[in-house]
Design an enzyme around this catalytic site. Structure first.
Site, mmCIF file in Angstrom:
data_model
loop_
_atom_site.group_PDB
_atom_site.id
_atom_site.type_symbol
_atom_site.label_atom_id
_atom_site.label_comp_id
_atom_site.label_asym_id
_atom_site.label_seq_id
_atom_site.Cartn_x
_atom_site.Cartn_y
_atom_site.Cartn_z
ATOM 1 N N GLU A 1 62.731 97.990 -63.883
ATOM 2 C CA GLU A 1 64.043 98.036 -63.229
ATOM 3 C C GLU A 1 63.948 97.743 -61.732
ATOM 4 O O GLU A 1 64.797 97.058 -61.158
ATOM 5 C CB GLU A 1 64.657 99.422 -63.460
ATOM 6 C CG GLU A 1 66.100 99.551 -63.060
ATOM 7 C CD GLU A 1 66.653 100.921 -63.450
ATOM 8 O OE1 GLU A 1 67.871 101.087 -63.357
ATOM 9 O OE2 GLU A 1 65.865 101.808 -63.847
ATOM 10 N N ASP B 1 68.660 97.415 -40.045
ATOM 11 C CA ASP B 1 67.484 98.293 -40.095
ATOM 12 C C ASP B 1 67.601 99.410 -39.065
ATOM 13 O O ASP B 1 66.670 99.683 -38.320
ATOM 14 C CB ASP B 1 66.200 97.484 -39.878
ATOM 15 C CG ASP B 1 64.953 98.259 -40.297
ATOM 16 O OD1 ASP B 1 65.070 99.179 -41.131
ATOM 17 O OD2 ASP B 1 63.856 97.950 -39.786
ATOM 18 N N ALA C 1 74.990 90.608 -2.538
ATOM 19 C CA ALA C 1 75.035 91.376 -1.287
ATOM 20 C C ALA C 1 75.379 92.840 -1.526
ATOM 21 O O ALA C 1 75.130 93.693 -0.661
ATOM 22 C CB ALA C 1 76.052 90.752 -0.337
ATOM 23 N N PHE D 1 53.858 92.243 -38.197
ATOM 24 C CA PHE D 1 53.509 90.875 -37.824
ATOM 25 C C PHE D 1 52.693 90.766 -36.535
ATOM 26 O O PHE D 1 52.443 89.668 -36.063
ATOM 27 C CB PHE D 1 54.783 90.044 -37.673
ATOM 28 C CG PHE D 1 55.605 89.992 -38.929
ATOM 29 C CD1 PHE D 1 55.113 89.374 -40.068
ATOM 30 C CD2 PHE D 1 56.852 90.592 -38.985
ATOM 31 C CE1 PHE D 1 55.860 89.331 -41.231
ATOM 32 C CE2 PHE D 1 57.606 90.555 -40.144
ATOM 33 C CZ PHE D 1 57.105 89.922 -41.276
ATOM 34 N N GLY D 2 52.302 91.881 -35.928
ATOM 35 C CA GLY D 2 51.515 91.768 -34.702
ATOM 36 C C GLY D 2 51.584 93.014 -33.845
ATOM 37 O O GLY D 2 51.816 94.120 -34.334
#
Length: 846
Positions: free
Chosen positions: A116, A657, A478, A545-546
Site C-alpha cells: 500500500e 516543508d 542618506a 545534497f551537501g
C-alpha cells in the site's frame, strides 16, 4: 519541560524513476481480461485502501481497470525488504508469505493486499513477500495509479468549474471565488425515483446535474425533465424560503451540490460577497476612489448603506439630499437627472458622485430615480469619515501616494504601519527653481526626497545620466549612512516641488532592532562578491545534497553562509528541476523573515547558494530550550511564520516543508524561513508527494491535487508542537504508512495540561482535514487566522516593526553543525568524482 522529545524529521520527495521492482514485474506480467468477479474483488480491496478511502464508485472502477495481471510460481520473489517499491498488489489466487528480517511472520491468501505504501511514494519495502504456492496477483504501478488520480481529479474539477460558470447567480464572482466554490462541491448520488428536493421544504443546497436525468413536479404535476448541466436551488444559497418544486431522479443521477453552510465558510455570505464585488469594482473605476488603498476600499464597502427601492421612486432628490455623496447600482436600473433633464441611465455596477466626494461642501444638484425595482449602495459623509479618519480626500490621496512610493523601497518596505505612518507624517514640502541644485555630488547628505511635481536631472562628473519625474525618489541612503552623494540632482523644470524627510527625524522613528536590521541588509546587498573572494571558516550545517559553510568576504570581512549542493547527488536523485526552481524562488524572495539570497555560483562539482548568515540556531532547538511554549511565545513564533508564508502565498508559492527544523533565528531572535528545496510556484494544483511526513496535509497524501492550503495544515502541526509538545499525528511512528494513516484517520486529542480554549480551537481549525473548511483557506486567507481569538491581544504591527521581545535570544552564535575547518577538505572530497552521464545543459542559469 517539553515531553515526548523527537528526533529531527527529514523531508521526502517522491519520484517515479524506473526501479528494480519494475524490471522484476515485467517477467511476471500476463495479459488477461478482467471478469466481473475480478472487478468486484479489486473494487472491494481498493475501497479498504488508505489512499482510496475518499474515492467514489466511478473513481474506484476507473482505477480497477488499470490493474494488471501477474503470475508467480511457488518460491518466486515478489518484493524485497529494503528495496524501493513501486507496485501495490491484490492476491487473486495462491498463497504468499511475508518475511521481516528473513523471519516468516504470516501468510496471505485471495483478497489480501500488500504494498500500500508504494502507492504513496517510493519508500523502501518494510517486508519481503514470496510466493508459497503458484499464484496470481492483480497489481498497479504507483506512477499509473497517481497519474490516474490526477486525471480523474482534473477532469472532475474542470467539469464542476464549467457548471459553476453556467450558474447565473455566480456571474459577478471573481475567478478565485469561483474556484473556491468548485473546491467546495460535493458529489451526491441518487437512485431512480429518489427525491432530490421536495416542494415546500426549506433548503440550503444548490444542485447541478452531472450525470443522469431528473423530473420537475409542481403540485404533483410533471413540468419538465432536467438534463446534464441543469441546476436548481440557487435561491437556497441566498434566501431562507421553501422549495418551489419537487425534483425526482429519473435514472441513476449524480449531482454536484453546494450547501450554504460550507459556502459561508469558504466564501462568506454569498449575497454580501456579490454586492461587495460590485462595489469594489465600481470604486476602482472611479477617478477618486482608485487612489484609495485596498484597505480603505474594503472599509467603504463595509460601511456603505445598502437599500432596496421600488420602481419609479425618487432615490435622491436635488433639493433633499443632505449627506449622500456617492451611489453604486447593485441591482436594477436608475435614471440620472440634472436640472430636471435626463443625462443618463445607470445599470448594475455603475456608479456616480465623484464631484461630490472631491468637494464635500458642494450642494447635491442631481436627482436619481429608479426605473425598476433596484438595490443601491449609498456612501455618505459618515462613511467617508469612518474610512479616512481626520484626513480630507486630498490629504488621504496624498498619504496613499507617499505610501505607495516608499513601500517599493527595501529600506521602508517592511516598516510597521505605525512606523510607516509616522514617517509619512514627517515629510515636508520644499520648492526649487530651474537650475537649483537639490543635492550635490560629493557632499555628505542627510535628506531623502520624493518628487511631488516637476522634473530633475541626475548628473555625475558633470555628465547627464537620466531624468527623474513625478513620484521618483532619490537620496534614501542618506537616512542610514554618513557618506558622500554619488551624483548631483538639478531642478530641470521652472518649478520643482519635493517631499523630503531629514535623517534626524527618520532616526527618531526607526530605532533599535529594525534600524540594525536595515543597516545590515543594505550593507549585504551593496557588496559585490566573487567566489574567489570567499574564505571558509567552518561547516555549520548539512543536508541530503551537501553542506552549509560559514565563509567571509576577504575584501570587506562580511560573513555569509554558503550552501554547497553536490551535482552528483542532484543528478543521481533526479532533482535537476527542483534545484533550478529553488534558485529561482530564493532569488525572488525579499522578506525580513525569509533567508536572503545574495547570489549563486557553480563549478564542476557543486552549486553554491550564498546567503545572509543567520546565527541564532534552529527553532527546533529553541523550543526545546524553552520547553512548552507559553501563549505569548507561541503567538510570536507562529505569527512570524504566518507573515513569511503569507508573503509566499501572495506570490503563488507553496512552501511544502514547513517545520521547526527549517526555521532559523537571527541574532535578534526573529525567525528566518530557510531551505526552499520543496517549494513550488503553483498555478492550479500540484500533485507531487513532497515534504516531511508528520507535517503533510491529508490532501498531499491522497494524490487528488492540492494548493497552498497544505502550508496552513503545517502551521497547525507547528502550533500543536509549540503548545502541546508532541506531534499531533503519528508522534510515536516512524513507519510512513502508519504516519499517513494517522493523519488521514486518527483522532486529534489534546493533553490535559493544555486548557486554553482559544489555542485548542485554532489548532482544531488549522488541522481540519477538509481544506475548504480549514481556517486560512477561505477567500479571506490569513486574515481569518490573524483575527482569531488566539491572537486577540497580539500586536501584528509591532511584530513587523521588530518592536516585540522575542522568547529567546541566543547568547553568542549557534549553528546546527559546528565542524572545524580541518574536516572541510574531507567533506569537499565527497562531492568530487567523474561527472555523471547525461545532459549538462540544465544548469546554464546558475
Amino acid at each position: 519541560m517539553r515531553c515526548n522529545e523527537r528526533n529531527k524529521k527529514k523531508a521526502i520527495f517522491s519520484n517515479d524513476d524506473f526501479s528494480g521492482e519494475d524490471t522484476l514485474m515485467e517477467d511476471h506480467l500476463q495479459l488477461r481480461e478482467k471478469l466481473s468477479e475480478d472487478i468486484e474483488m479489486i473494487k472491494a480491496s481498493l475501497k479498504n485502501n488508505l489512499v482510496c478511502s475518499t474515492l467514489n464508485d466511478n473513481e474506484i472502477l476507473t482505477l480497477s481497470n488499470y490493474m494488471q495481471f501477474f503470475v508467480f510460481k511457488g518460491g518466486d520473489l515478489v518484493i524485497k525488504q529494503g528495496e524501493k517499491g513501486s507496485y501495490f498488489f491484490i492476491i487473486n489466487s495462491g498463497k504468499f508469505d511475508v518475511y521481516v528480517n528473513d523471519k516468516k511472520v504470516k501468510s496471505m491468501g485471495k483478497g489480501s493486499s500488500f504494498g500500500e505504501a508504494a502507492l504513496i511514494h517510493n519508500t523502501q519495502r518494510s517486508a519481503t513477500i514470496m510466493a508459497e504456492t503458484d499464484g496470481t496477483l492483480w497489481g498497479v504501478q504507483r506512477s499509473t495509479f497517481r497519474a490516474t488520480l490526477k486525471q480523474l481529479s482534473n477532469r472532475n474539477f474542470n467539469e464542476n468549474r464549467s457548471f459553476i460558470d453556467s450558474v447565473s447567480v455566480f456571474d459577478m464572482l471573481t475567478e478565485a471565488q469561483k474556484n473556491m466554490i468548485t473546491n467546495a462541491c460535493v458529489i451526491q448520488m441518487f437512485k431512480p425515483g429518489e427525491t432530490i428536493v421536495k416542494q415546500g421544504d426549506y433548503g440550503d443546497v444548490l444542485f447541478i446535474l452531472k450525470e443522469g436525468k431528473a423530473t420537475v413536479f409542481i403540485n404533483d404535476k410533471e413540468i419538465r425533465v432536467l438534463n446534464k448541466g441543469s441546476y436548481f436551488g440557487e435561491r437556497a444559497l441566498l434566501y431562507d424560503e421553501p422549495r418551489s418544486a419537487t425534483i425526482i431522479a429519473k435514472e441513476p443521477t449524480a449531482c454536484a451540490s453546494i450547501c450554504r453552510k460550507l459556502l459561508n465558510i469558504v466564501l462568506g455570505n454569498l449575497q454580501v460577497v456579490l454586492f461587495r464585488n460590485i462595489m469594489t469594482e465600481a470604486l476602482q473605476q472611479s477617478e477618486i476612489f482608485r487612489q484609495f488603498s485596498a484597505e480603505q476600499l474594503n472599509d467603504l464597502a463595509d460601511t456603505a448603506i445598502v437599500r432596496d427601492y421600488p420602481a419609479n421612486y425618487h432615490i435622491l432628490h436635488k433639493d433633499k439630499v443632505k449627506s449622500v455623496k456617492y451611489l453604486i447600482v447593485l441591482e436594477g436600473k436608475v435614471e440620472l437627472f440634472l436640472d430636471d433633464e435626463s443625462i443618463g441611465i445607470l445599470t448594475r455596477g455603475k456608479s456616480f458622485g465623484d464631484q461630490y466626494v472631491l468637494n464635500q461642501k458642494q450642494k447635491f444638484r442631481h436627482t436619481v430615480k429608479s426605473l425598476d425595482v433596484c438595490k443601491i449602495a449609498l456612501i455618505t459623509e459618515s462613511c467617508l469619515a469612518d474610512c479616512l479618519g481626520d484626513n480630507n480626500i486630498d490629504a488621504s490621496i496624498d498619504h496613499n501616494n507617499k505610501k505607495s512610493i516608499i513601500k517599493k523601497m527595501y529600506i521602508f518596505r517592511y516598516l510597521s504601519e505605525q512606523q510607516c505612518n509616522l514617517l509619512i507624517e514627517a515629510f515636508r514640502t520644499t520648492r526649487y527653481e530651474e537650475g537649483d541644485y537639490i543635492i550635490q555630488e560629493g557632499e555628505v547628505g542627510s535628506r531623502f526626497y520624493i518628487i511631488k511635481n516637476g522634473e530633475v536631472e541626475v548628473t555625475k562628473n558633470g555628465k547627464r545620466l537620466r531624468t527623474l519625474g513625478k513620484n521618483d525618489y532619490f537620496g534614501e541612503r542618506a537616512l542610514l549612512y554618513d557618506e558622500p552623494r554619488t551624483a548631483s540632482i538639478i531642478s530641470k523644470a521652472t518649478s520643482v516641488e519635493c517631499w523630503f524627510v531629514d535623517k534626524s527625524v527618520f532616526l527618531q522613528i526607526i530605532q533599535g532592532p529594525m534600524l540594525t536590521h536595515l543597516e545590515e541588509r543594505i550593507k549585504m546587498q551593496d557588496t559585490k562578491v566573487e567566489m574567489h573572494e570567499l574564505e571558509t571558516e567552518r561547516i555549520i550545517g548539512r543536508g541530503t545534497f551537501g553542506t552549509v559553510k560559514l565563509v567571509h568576504h576577504k575584501p570587506t570581512q562580511i560573513r555569509y553562509a554558503l550552501k554547497c549542493v553536490s551535482k552528483r547527488s542532484i543528478i543521481s536523485l533526479n532533482q535537476q528541476n527542483n534545484i533550478k526552481l529553488e534558485r529561482e524562488i530564493t532569488a525572488e524572495n525579499d522578506h525580513p523573515f525569509i533567508i536572503r539570497l545574495v547570489r549563486t555560483f557553480k563549478d564542476s562539482n557543486c552549486f553554491y547558494f550564498l546567503t545572509e548568515l543567520v546565527t541564532g540556531g534552529e527553532l527546533y532547538d529553541a523550543i526545546r530550550k524553552l520547553g512548552l511554549l507559553s501563549k505569548p511565545q507561541a503567538q510570536f513564533y507562529l505569527g512570524s511564520i504566518i507573515l513569511a508564508i503569507e508573503y509566499l502565498h501572495e506570490r503563488n508559492i507553496v512552501y511544502r516543508d514547513l517545520k521547526p527544523e527549517n526555521i532559523l533565528l537571527d541574532k535578534q531572535g526573529y525567525v528566518k524561513l530557510i531551505d526552499f528545496g520543496c517549494a513550488k510556484k503553483i498555478q492550479g494544483r500540484a500533485y507531487t508527494l513532497v515534504g516531511t511526513p508528520h507535517y503533510m496535509a491529508p490532501e498531499v497524501i491522497l494524490g487528488k491535487g492540492y494548493g497552498c492550503t497544505v502550508d496552513i495544515w503545517a502551521l497547525g502541526v507547528c502550533l500543536y508542537e509549540f503548545i502541546c509538545g508532541p506531534l499531533p499525528f503519528g508522534n510515536d511512528q516512524e513507519d510512513q504508512l502508519e504516519i499517513f494513516r494517522d493523519i488521514l484517520t486518527g483522532q486529534l486529542t489534546f493533553p490535559d495540561y493544555v486548557s486554553d480554549q482559544d489555542s485548542i480551537n485554532l489548532m482544531k481549525r488549522l488541522l481540519c482535514r477538509l481544506p475548504q473548511g480549514r481556517i486560512g483557506c477561505s477567500i479571506n486567507g490569513f486574515k481569518d487566522i490573524k483575527e482569531h481569538a488566539f491572537f486577540g491581544n497580539f500586536n501584528w504591527d509591532k511584530l513587523a516593526g521588530r518592536l516585540l521581545e522575542p522568547p529567546l535570544v541566543s547568547k553568542g552564535e549557534t549553528y546546527a553543525e559546528d565542524i572545524d575547518i580541518k574536516q572541510i577538505e574531507e567533506e569537499d572530497a565527497l562531492n568530487e568524482g567523474e561527472p555523471l552521464d547525461g545532459d549538462d545543459s540544465w544548469d546554464v542559469d546558475f
